[in-house]
Write an enzyme that holds these catalytic residues in place. Structure first.
Site: not given
Lengths: 347, 463
Positions: B321, B324-326, B463
């Site tokens: 997770g 996933w943001h970068g 993102f």
């Protein structure tokens, strides 16, 4: 076939019925259209000119045409009625930017030639160290202004991180989306004068040009399109005006970075002209203006590249847009700039 | 095209009017909304429309194959291949540069060559969001929760412009049923939509952007230039900024959808009221939380095993997770931090007896600590930021405007929720003809706060 749903199914975690439960879906589509229509009318009456201004700020294309198709009549309607003025008075106090006005705006058009006259050469045109003459004593660096468009980020942060421990006041003043060839968002002539008045920097690092390429008014007020010699002349004149402001009669030093070649060939053509104009503009004051050519470092022979060796390691130095430097590239640029700054200043 | 721009202010009324005009004829309405959504997306880059179309075709095809297959193993394999294709696509665009750089540095240290070209890859806006929605569609067909939709409906589901670039992550089983018949023109939450749009603009433009440019960007950029009071303020300011930026976007997206007759799931529920990590993730970016739960944590085994097994699954879920943001180590650290927090919450959360207000205060500060990792541009800067908290000095950035902006973002979340909800419902019942001029005047005031540089993109666009 209908497979069995898995045992773990969280079906009640979305509150999809929350508007029904509260009885809020009580209006009609007609109400929605009337409401949005009222909003549009209020905005046209009170800010019609802003719509046209927004269109003028955009690059050529369908989007700009569409916005201007709405913005021009909106501006005319708004100008004919007093609502816009009232709205301006009501909201003017909230404006976050200081009013950048006063002298220094780009007004004069570039001369198209000097005929028989010989431009005077002054001692300021020579960088003493470049001709083997004794260099003037280095001064203490007190205040460094780092400015420009989005190219100046994160260079400004990198320089601040390096210089802050030495007690240097690093002022970061990027103006995203602006350009020297467009005065819609910011008139850089006025802004440079304001920055000097307000911050009194004794060194200025400027990295700008990524948004340039707009047509500019030339002799007789006609628009001159990029990227002819005439456009380059007008651009260089504006750059020279800013350089003259920043150098503060020779008291300050200016470090002007050229643009590393961008990936897009159309943009690359613009950056070629912008870089040439910067070099021409700096010629009268090579004692005080240092043009830091980034092209040989990042894009030798004007060939775009994503990565290059940094400290012996292959490293990506550009952002994915093919225009900006990424953090690693910016660190390289910061070191390049400091190499020049340290020749003129102590810290 | 950003929501708070003149371009969108021209685009939306036209689309809204035509949408309702065509609503009763789905054969016209659906292609029209798809075209409008692709025009909206093309304003970022026309090339990326091909990618969106490709993802749509890939998942629509996979869903059909899954549905037609009677063998459970075949269905599972098709689903796996489809999900792998989605993740590969996401990985190439989102993580190639990060991955190639990491490999190149590692091999270079060993004196070996570079196996992958070091290239920067342009990140298509919203790719994470529509990829996740595509995965949810394919997996839900495989699980038998929904039947495969017609191609035109799948295309509309994935491209619908209010949620296209930054969510909320709407599940197929929430959106597709709304396409089954035309939206009822006599059941539109107009005033709720207008209220949410106004509220979202205030959050984004007035609070988030103001805090970003005056406090957060300067202090996180050069933390060593500031002392503890300013650094602490910047931490709180970023907590306020990221909440207002993202929930502001979500409010606008939900509001726009409401005006068009659609309902999106809730994405935020006063996250800074949370009393623990589990509670926080039930309140923050709720549509991502439930996606990770349903499509990652539970398939990993969830809590159907030993405690250690559960903790492992929690950690994997949160690390992914975070990633996933970068593609950055700071996001991995942030994900790991929350994974660790969730583990501790599972271990001791129910045993700790503290007043609720104290739990909220502690949790808020733990969340702010996480945001420092999330916001800092490198691990070095994270450490610099935190170490400056030990450097006492005079505050230079504290002023009533900043404090008011932070308070405006956080205090309403701490107040009793019933009156706040009642206020929102009351606004939602005001006649639109009365509310609309008020919202328009509000927008004028909001627009006046925009600096000459314009409105910066929403944080979650990256993102």
């Amino acid at each position: 076939m209908t497979p069995t749903p898995p045992k773990r199914f969280h079906g009640q975690d979305n509150e999809m019925d929350r508007f029904d439960r509260a009885g809020l879906r009580r209006f009609t589509a007609r109400d929605a259209l009337i409401a949005v229509g009222i909003g549009v009318v209020v905005l046209i009456l009170a800010a019609g000119n802003s719509i046209r201004k927004a269109g003028n700020e955009m690059r050529d294309g369908i989007g700009r045409d569409a916005v201007l198709a709405v913005g021009r009549p909106s501006a005319s309607i708004a100008a004919a009625l007093p609502v816009q003025h009232v709205a301006h008075v009501m909201t003017g106090w909230i404006k976050p930017n200081p009013l950048i006005s006063g002298p220094g705006g780009f007004t004069a058009t570039a001369a198209t030639g000097v005929g028989q006259a010989i431009p005077p050469v002054t001692p300021d045109a020579f960088n003493p160290t470049a001709i083997g003459a004794p260099a003037p004593p280095r001064q203490k660096l007190h205040t460094l202004l780092v400015t420009g468009d989005s190219m100046s980020e994160p260079l400004d942060q990198d320089l601040a991180q390096i210089l802050d421990p030495d007690g240097v006041n690093v002022i970061q003043d990027p103006h995203i989306g602006t350009g020297i060839s467009t005065t819609v968002l910011v008139n850089w002539g006025q802004l440079a004068a304001y920055q000097v008045r307000h911050d009194h920097p004794n060194a200025i690092v400027i990295f700008i040009g990524a948004n340039d390429g707009y047509s500019m008014p030339g002799p007789g007020g006609r628009q001159v399109n990029c990227c002819s010699v005439e456009w380059a002349t007008i651009y260089a004149q504006r750059v020279r005006q800013m350089m003259n402001t920043y150098r503060q009669d020779g008291v300050a030093r200016v470090y002007w970075l050229t643009l590393p070649t961008p990936r897009d060939p159309a943009r690359a053509q613009i950056s070629l002209v912008v870089n040439a104009a910067i070099k021409v503009a700096a010629e009268p004051w090579q004692d005080q203006i240092r043009v830091i050519d980034t092209v040989p470092v990042f894009t030798p022979d004007n060939r775009y590249r994503d990565s290059m060796p940094v400290n012996g390691e292959p490293t990506i130095v550009r952002e994915s847009d093919g225009i900006h430097l990424n953090d690693a590239g910016s660190e390289v640029a910061a070191k390049l700039v400091l190499g020049f700054v340290d020749k003129d200043f102590t810290r | 095209m950003l929501f708070p721009t003149v371009q969108f202010a021209i685009f939306f009324p036209i689309v809204l009017a035509l949408s309702w005009a065509l609503m009763s004829r789905p054969a016209l309405w659906k292609p029209f909304i798809i075209i409008a959504s692709y025009v909206f997306y093309a304003s970022a880059s026309p090339v990326f429309c091909l990618l969106l179309a490709g993802v749509t075709l890939w998942n629509a095809g996979a869903a059909q194959l899954i549905h037609r297959s009677t063998d459970e193993r075949t269905r599972a394999w098709i689903c796996r291949v489809a999900v792998a294709g989605n993740l590969l696509n996401l990985g190439v665009f989102d993580y190639y540069t990060f991955f190639a750089s990491a490999v190149a540095h590692a091999l270079n240290a060993l004196g070996l060559g570079m196996p992958l070209p070091l290239l920067t890859v342009a990140l298509p806006v919203g790719i994470s969001f529509y990829t996740f929605q595509a995965i949810s569609y394919t997996v839900d067909v495989k699980r038998g929760l929904i039947a495969p939709a017609r191609l035109i409906d799948t295309t509309l589901y994935l491209s619908f412009f209010p949620h296209l670039v930054a969510g909320p992550i709407v599940r197929a089983r929430e959106f597709l049923p709304q396409l089954e018949r035309p939206r009822d023109p006599n059941k539109v939450a107009v005033s709720s939509g207008l209220t949410l749009i106004g509220l979202g603009l205030i959050k984004k433009v007035v609070i988030a952007d103001y805090l970003g440019r005056t406090i957060v960007d300067p202090v996180f950029g050069v933390p060593q230039a500031y002392h503890a009071p300013d650094v602490l303020l910047a931490g709180y300011a970023y907590a306020a900024q990221i909440y207002c930026d993202f929930s502001g976007y979500t409010d606008i997206a939900i509001g726009l959808a409401l005006l068009m007759g659609f309902v999106f799931p809730k994405n935020f529920n006063s996250p800074y009221r949370a009393t623990g990590f589990r509670d926080f993730w039930r309140r923050w970016h709720m549509t991502l939380s439930r996606f990770l739960r349903d499509y990652l944590y539970i398939p990993l085994g969830g809590n159907r095993g030993s405690r250690l097994f559960t903790y492992r699954n929690l950690m994997i879920t949160m690390l992914l997770g975070g990633l996933w943001h970068g593609a950055a180590w700071t996001f991995v650290l942030w994900g790991g931090y929350h994974g660790f927090g969730l583990m501790l919450d599972h271990m001791f959360g129910d045993r700790i007896r503290l007043p609720t207000w104290l739990k909220r205060v502690i949790m808020f500060h733990l969340v702010v600590l996480g945001w420092v990792m999330f916001r800092a541009e490198s691990l070095t800067l994270t450490w610099q930021f935190l170490s400056r908290l030990a450097s006492w000095g005079a505050p230079t950035l504290w002023n009533w405007r900043v404090l008011a902006a932070i308070a405006a973002a956080i205090v309403p979340q701490l107040l009793p929720q019933q009156p706040m909800q009642a206020l929102q419902d009351w606004l939602g019942r005001i006649r639109p003809v009365v509310l609309a001029p008020a919202v328009a005047v509000l927008i004028l005031f909001i627009a006046a706060t925009v600096p000459s540089d314009g409105v910066p993109p929403f944080i979650y666009f990256r993102f």
